[in-house]
Design an enzyme around this catalytic site. Structure first.
Site, PDB file in Angstrom:
ATOM      1  N   TYR A 115      -5.609   8.697   3.326  1.00 37.48           N
ATOM      2  CA  TYR A 115      -5.075   7.346   3.510  1.00 37.48           C
ATOM      3  C   TYR A 115      -6.095   6.459   4.223  1.00 37.48           C
ATOM      4  O   TYR A 115      -6.376   5.333   3.783  1.00 37.48           O
ATOM      5  CB  TYR A 115      -3.776   7.410   4.315  1.00 37.48           C
ATOM      6  CG  TYR A 115      -3.316   6.068   4.825  1.00 37.48           C
ATOM      7  CD1 TYR A 115      -2.696   5.158   3.971  1.00 37.48           C
ATOM      8  CD2 TYR A 115      -3.504   5.700   6.166  1.00 37.48           C
ATOM      9  CE1 TYR A 115      -2.280   3.913   4.441  1.00 37.48           C
ATOM     10  CE2 TYR A 115      -3.093   4.462   6.630  1.00 37.48           C
ATOM     11  CZ  TYR A 115      -2.477   3.575   5.759  1.00 37.48           C
ATOM     12  OH  TYR A 115      -2.078   2.340   6.225  1.00 37.48           O
ATOM     13  N   ALA A 154       0.838  -1.203   0.000  1.00 40.25           N
ATOM     14  CA  ALA A 154       0.000   0.000   0.000  1.00 40.25           C
ATOM     15  C   ALA A 154       0.868   1.245   0.000  1.00 40.25           C
ATOM     16  O   ALA A 154       2.053   1.185   0.329  1.00 40.25           O
ATOM     17  CB  ALA A 154      -0.912   0.024   1.223  1.00 40.25           C
ATOM     18  N   LYS A 211      10.346   2.659   4.524  1.00 40.37           N
ATOM     19  CA  LYS A 211       9.190   3.524   4.767  1.00 40.37           C
ATOM     20  C   LYS A 211       9.576   4.980   5.007  1.00 40.37           C
ATOM     21  O   LYS A 211       8.705   5.854   5.055  1.00 40.37           O
ATOM     22  CB  LYS A 211       8.387   2.995   5.953  1.00 40.37           C
ATOM     23  CG  LYS A 211       7.737   1.642   5.688  1.00 40.37           C
ATOM     24  CD  LYS A 211       6.928   1.151   6.865  1.00 40.37           C
ATOM     25  CE  LYS A 211       5.673   1.960   7.058  1.00 40.37           C
ATOM     26  NZ  LYS A 211       4.816   1.414   8.138  1.00 40.37           N
TER      27      LYS A 211
END
Length: 224
Positions: free
Chosen positions: A72, A19, A107
């Site tokens: 999100y 994602a 990330k």
């Protein structure tokens, strides 16, 4: 794509973990293309091939007062709803709380405070002492494995307790200061905690914050 469809056909179960995780992203088209439309495609192919899916959802869906407050979070909620409606008992959605642990380097700014602060002498936190349910990645993995045999539904993946970010840095022996309040995003959640009644039957976390940070520090120290 043809390769993706072939992989779905040949697999035993789909673990959908991918994602866009940048919670600060305000590009709705970009977010929904990857987080919703791609999930929709996977769900549709799972239906066609009669496969079960374990979906990485998010505690951000709870937002403020039970409603998502970021693009999100809405992208995750829409994807979760589609999977639940279309796959039914073959769709297990796991709402991850604040995950930390090995494997999050990619990330960047969305990595955990534990990762970002490691090796620093001082780290800046948001004021007002927000609380989070910090869940170690090993527990997330074990939840996914238990989900293979679980009945379809939406489940919380956390510890069931919440701690301050200050607790994380204290355990890591890192000093902290605070940034100004105007740095806090409007959609920011000030308190999250998994509901133990909403956790997977037969699964409970093995790591509290103390045990998780101790293990993670060993990993980070050996990796640098």
């Amino acid at each position: 794509s043809r390769n993706c469809d072939r992989s779905i056909e040949e697999c035993d179960i789909i673990f959908h973990q991918g994602a866009i995780t940048d919670t600060a992203c305000n590009d709705a088209n970009h977010m929904f293309y990857y987080n919703y439309l791609f999930t929709k495609y996977l769900v549709d192919r799972a239906i066609f091939h009669q496969k079960k899916m374990v979906f990485a959802s998010s505690a951000s869906i709870y937002g403020v007062d039970g409603y998502p407050t970021s693009i999100y979070a809405w992208s995750k909620k829409c994807a979760e709803d589609y999977g639940t409606q279309k796959l039914g008992d073959n769709f297990v959605s796991l709402r991850y709380f604040n995950v930390y642990g090995p494997g999050e380097k990619h990330k960047g700014k969305m990595s955990s405070v534990a990762y970002q602060a490691f090796g620093k002498s001082e780290f800046k936190l948001f004021p007002k002492k927000p609380k989070r349910d910090f869940v170690y990645v090993n527990d997330v993995v074990s939840a996914n494995l238990v989900a293979v045999g679980a009945k379809g539904g939406v489940y919380d993946v956390g510890t069931g307790t919440n701690r301050r970010f200050e607790d994380v840095l204290n355990l890591m022996k890192i000093k902290y200061t605070y940034c100004s309040e105007n740095k806090i995003p409007y959609w920011y959640q000030f308190c999250t905690k998994a509901d133990k009644k909403r956790m997977l039957p037969g699964w409970r976390p093995d790591y509290d914050l103390e045990k998780g940070i101790q293990d993670y520090k060993k990993y980070l120290s050996s990796s640098n």
